[in-house]
Design a protein around this motif. Structure first.
Motif: not given
Length: 88
Positions: A10-14, A31-32, A55-58
């Motif tokens: 997963i490239e961007r997760g929460c 890159d986050l 906004n964070q690309g999640v």
């Protein structure tokens, strides 16, 4: 003991820590830099959470299924992200 490295799927997760009155959200990814914010659990505050995550690309959000507090959060976020309800 050697550390095992797993491929990043997963490239961007929460990850969400859901409580009765608050939701603590931590985002991280490629890159986050890791960031953590706390939101109230009212619908308008959860909508702010949606905006921040977008906004964070999640793309994926994981939350634990403790008690019943996760359910309203899930229903507000549903349709915006891939949601994962996990056992802590």
């Amino acid at each position: 003991m050697d550390m095992i490295e797993f491929p990043q799927l997963i490239e961007r997760g929460c990850g969400l820590d859901v409580h009765r009155d608050t939701v603590v959200a931590t985002v991280s990814g490629k890159d986050l830099p890791e960031q953590t914010l706390t939101f109230a659990t009212h619908t308008q505050d959860l909508e702010k959470l949606i905006g921040w995550l977008q906004n964070q690309g999640v793309t994926h959000v994981a939350m634990e299924s403790t008690g019943v507090y996760w359910k309203p959060v899930y229903y507000v976020l549903e349709g915006y992200f891939e949601l994962l309800v996990v056992n802590a």
